[in-house]
Structures are given as structure tokens and as C-alpha cells.
Design a protein around this motif. Structure first.
Motif, short mmCIF file in Angstrom:
data_model
loop_
_atom_site.label_atom_id
_atom_site.label_comp_id
_atom_site.label_asym_id
_atom_site.label_seq_id
_atom_site.Cartn_x
_atom_site.Cartn_y
_atom_site.Cartn_z
N HIS A 137 3.08 20.82 19.01
CA HIS A 137 2.68 19.50 19.52
C HIS A 137 1.25 19.59 20.02
O HIS A 137 0.94 20.40 20.90
N LEU A 138 0.37 18.77 19.46
CA LEU A 138 -1.03 18.76 19.82
C LEU A 138 -1.38 17.40 20.41
O LEU A 138 -1.71 16.45 19.69
N PRO A 139 -1.25 17.26 21.74
CA PRO A 139 -1.53 15.97 22.37
C PRO A 139 -2.99 15.57 22.20
O PRO A 139 -3.88 16.42 22.12
N ASN A 140 -3.21 14.27 22.15
CA ASN A 140 -4.56 13.75 22.04
C ASN A 140 -5.24 13.82 23.40
O ASN A 140 -4.83 13.16 24.35
N ARG A 141 -6.24 14.66 23.51
CA ARG A 141 -7.00 14.78 24.76
C ARG A 141 -8.48 14.61 24.45
O ARG A 141 -8.98 15.17 23.46
N VAL A 142 -9.15 13.86 25.28
CA VAL A 142 -10.58 13.59 25.06
C VAL A 142 -11.36 14.91 25.01
O VAL A 142 -11.24 15.75 25.90
N GLY A 143 -12.12 15.06 23.94
CA GLY A 143 -12.97 16.24 23.81
C GLY A 143 -12.30 17.47 23.25
O GLY A 143 -12.96 18.49 23.04
N ARG A 144 -10.98 17.41 23.00
CA ARG A 144 -10.27 18.58 22.48
C ARG A 144 -10.15 18.47 20.97
O ARG A 144 -9.77 17.45 20.42
N HIS A 145 -10.48 19.54 20.27
CA HIS A 145 -10.30 19.67 18.83
C HIS A 145 -10.92 18.50 18.04
O HIS A 145 -10.22 17.76 17.35
N PRO A 146 -12.22 18.31 18.15
CA PRO A 146 -12.86 17.17 17.47
C PRO A 146 -12.69 17.22 15.96
O PRO A 146 -12.61 16.16 15.32
N GLU A 147 -12.63 18.43 15.37
CA GLU A 147 -12.46 18.49 13.91
C GLU A 147 -11.09 17.97 13.49
O GLU A 147 -10.93 17.33 12.45
N LEU A 148 -10.06 18.23 14.31
CA LEU A 148 -8.72 17.70 14.02
C LEU A 148 -8.73 16.18 14.11
O LEU A 148 -8.18 15.50 13.24
N ARG A 149 -9.39 15.65 15.11
CA ARG A 149 -9.46 14.19 15.26
C ARG A 149 -10.21 13.55 14.10
O ARG A 149 -9.84 12.49 13.61
N SER A 150 -11.27 14.20 13.65
CA SER A 150 -12.03 13.67 12.52
C SER A 150 -11.19 13.65 11.25
O SER A 150 -11.21 12.68 10.48
N ALA A 151 -10.42 14.73 11.01
CA ALA A 151 -9.56 14.78 9.83
C ALA A 151 -8.51 13.69 9.89
O ALA A 151 -8.19 13.05 8.87
N ILE A 152 -7.95 13.45 11.08
CA ILE A 152 -6.94 12.40 11.23
C ILE A 152 -7.54 11.03 10.93
O ILE A 152 -6.95 10.21 10.21
N ASP A 153 -8.74 10.77 11.45
CA ASP A 153 -9.39 9.49 11.21
C ASP A 153 -9.68 9.29 9.72
O ASP A 153 -9.45 8.20 9.16
N LEU A 154 -10.20 10.32 9.08
CA LEU A 154 -10.51 10.21 7.65
C LEU A 154 -9.25 10.01 6.82
O LEU A 154 -9.22 9.18 5.90
N LEU A 155 -8.21 10.75 7.15
CA LEU A 155 -6.97 10.63 6.39
C LEU A 155 -6.34 9.26 6.59
O LEU A 155 -5.86 8.64 5.63
N GLY A 156 -6.36 8.77 7.83
CA GLY A 156 -5.82 7.44 8.08
C GLY A 156 -6.56 6.38 7.30
O GLY A 156 -5.94 5.45 6.76
N GLY A 157 -7.87 6.53 7.19
CA GLY A 157 -8.65 5.57 6.42
C GLY A 157 -8.34 5.61 4.94
O GLY A 157 -8.24 4.57 4.28
N GLU A 158 -8.15 6.81 4.40
CA GLU A 158 -7.84 6.94 2.97
C GLU A 158 -6.46 6.38 2.65
O GLU A 158 -6.25 5.75 1.61
N LEU A 159 -5.50 6.59 3.54
CA LEU A 159 -4.15 6.12 3.29
C LEU A 159 -3.99 4.64 3.61
O LEU A 159 -3.00 4.02 3.23
#
Length: 307
Positions: A137-159
Motif C-alpha cells: 500500500h503506497l498512500p498518496n503523500r505530498v512530495g513522496r515518490h514523484p515519479e510514481l505520481r507522474s506515471a499514474i497521471d500519464l497512465l490515467g490520461g492514456e486510459l
């Protein structure tokens, strides 16, 4: 290649799959155990994850969760009671559209998810992959794991749409998502065996060297020189953290890599033997049979057989 990349590459097979779904009101869906790994990302709202035999986890907006061992589980509305969970619909029957029409963001109780699966062959999994817990479980925390957040945003946009090139972009982003989730877990956990091994400068250098060129004629002496320490120091630190001596790990990794090549490529036994550090197909076959209890040819036939 590095250790984490190799650990993922040797177990990953086929193409990952994913869906973007949006639901509202009381709901619950069941995902059966799977020969792979599942994931969910909450794009909006909140929901519950209930893994078989485990504790329920509340997921909020931006949270990501990986089930690396394919554990069966439910995902449900946060208000779901026991009766609702008993009536959970199989996921295959529950979703209705890979790219649902947008809803007003103010819709009460709406939940939007990215859900997906990776196909994995865990028969010869690297211990780093076996060390992963049932639920990451990787909770969404401000400033944590920016590359993971970027991948999620990009994937959400593609889907979320039918963009040109999505057939290439989505699988590539899913591969990135898996790497970033495992990398983030290693940072968040910090107590695992492989987090410690890759955090130790001597052991990490030795592991990178072995993975970068497993076919090289490594010896304890040459590997210790690469790590900049004495042979006894390398042996002590490497064995304590990895669980086996350097040369034993090298042999295991060579043969595990060979198994993946037998499964995934049409390369000849001679070519595979050279790639993993054996001078002749005979020497390779003998070592492979000792490790796997079967010949390389029979292993390849079994790995290629339809499921």
C-alpha cells in the motif's frame, strides 16, 4: 541491467492489462487469485481493499496498491457491510467500459479506479520479488515518490481517451508503474533483506557487477577487487545480506537468467550458454539439470506448452 530490473524481467511474461472504471453508490467486486500481480490506483474518491486472509485497507484518492503475489481480494464501497461483500460481483462482470464517460466531480460517493494485472512466472522468482508483502500500500503523500505520481497521471490520461499510439504507450507506462511501485516500497519499507543488501555499498557494488555481466569469469578475488574490499570482507557482508555466498549467488543467477531466455527466446542452447557464462552447451546442461532437475530442452518445451 540492475538488480531490481533483472528481478522484474525474469518473472514478467506477456503484456499487462488495465482498465479505468468509475462507480457510484453501494458496490463490491471480487477478483479471484491470479498467476501474476494485481494493482489498483484510486483516481477519485475512496474505497476498501479486502485481501483474502488479510486486514482490510482503506484507500483514498491518489493511493496505489500492488498485490504482487496475485492474492484474491475484494474492492468495495467504503460503506459496504457484510451482506454487500457477500454479494460482490466478479470483476469481469462488474466493469462496463474501459474508458467511461466523464462524470461531474461533485458526484457524491463517486469512485474512479485504475485496475490492472501483470502476468508473472514466479517459478524461479528472484528473492527480491518473493520478499514483497501480500499487499503493498503506497498512500498518496505530498512530495513522496514523484515519479510514481507522474506515471499514474500519464497512465490515467492514456486510459481516459482513445489517443493515437496508446497501444504502445499504455503497456510501457504499466511497466514503469510496476517498477515505481516496487522502488517506492523499498524506500517506504526500509527493513527488507533486499533493501538492506542494495543499501550496503559493498554488497550493492558486487550485485551490480554480477548482474551487469554474469558471463564474466568472476572469482571471489576479482569481485572483491571490484567492490574495493578484501575477499573475506566481501564474503562476510554479501553472505549475511543476500543469504548465499557470492559465487553461489552468481551460479543461481546465471541459471535463472538462462531459464528466462529458454522461455522467452528462440536462441540456441549454445548461444544461451555463452550469454550466461558457460563455455560449452554440455557444461551448461549439466549445471542446469543440477539446479532445475531437468534438461534445458525439456524445460523449454514445458515453458512453451499452452497453459
Amino acid at each position: 541491467m540492475d538488480v531490481v530490473s533483472d528481478a522484474i524481467s525474469t518473472v514478467r511474461t506477456g503484456r499487462p492489462s488495465s482498465n479505468r472504471v468509475r462507480v457510484n453508490g453501494g458496490w463490491a467486486t471480487r477478483l479471484a487469485p491470479y498467476e501474476g500481480a494485481g494493482f489498483h490506483v484510486v483516481l477519485e474518491g475512496a474505497c476498501l481493499l479486502l485481501p483474502e486472509g488479510g486486514e482490510r485497507v482503506r484507500l483514498g484518492t491518489g493511493d496505489a496498491v500492488l498485490l504482487p503475489h496475485g492474492t484474491g481480494h475484494l474492492i468495495a464501497d467504503v460503506r459496504a457491510d457484510a451482506a454487500s461483500l457477500e454479494r460482490a460481483v466478479p470483476f469481469e462482470d462488474w466493469r462496463t467500459d474501459d474508458a467511461p464517460a466523464p462524470h461531474p466531480s461533485s458526484e457524491a460517493g463517486a469512485v474512479e479506479l485504475l485496475c490492472g494485472k501483470y502476468r508473472l512466472d514466479r517459478s524461479r522468482a528472484h528473492p527480491l520479488m518473493r520478499e514483497l508483502p501480500t499487499v503493498v500500500h503506497l498512500p498518496n503523500r505530498v512530495g513522496r515518490h514523484p515519479e510514481l505520481r507522474s506515471a499514474i497521471d500519464l497512465l490515467g490520461g492514456e486510459l481516459g481517451g482513445r489517443r493515437p499510439g496508446a497501444g504502445i504507450a499504455v503497456p510501457s507506462l504499466l511497466d514503469l508503474l510496476l517498477v515505481y511501485m516496487i522502488r517506492s516500497w523499498m524506500v517506504e519499507d526500509g527493513t527488507g533483506v533486499w533493501s538492506a543488501a542494495l543499501g550496503d555499498p559493498v554488497t550493492a557494488i558486487a550485485l551490480r557487477a554480477l548482474h551487469a555481466d554474469p558471463a564474466a569469469p568472476w572469482t571471489n578475488e576479482s569481485l572483491a577487487a571490484e567492490a574495493g574490499v578484501s575477499r573475506p570482507t566481501l564474503a562476510r557482508r554479501f553472505t549475511a545480506l543476500v543469504g548465499r555466498p557470492p559465487m553461489a549467488y552468481l551460479t543461481w543467477w546465471r541459471l535463472t537468467s538462462a531459464a528466462a531466455l529458454l522461455r522467452d527466446t528462440p536462441d540456441s542452447l549454445a548461444a544461451i550458454a555463452r550469454r550466461v557464462g558457460y563455455g560449452t552447451p554440455y557444461a551448461f546442461s549439466h549445471a542446469f539439470n543440477r539446479e532445475f532437475g531437468t534438461t534445458p530442452g525439456r524445460y523449454r518445451e514445458h515453458a512453451a506448452a499452452p497453459a
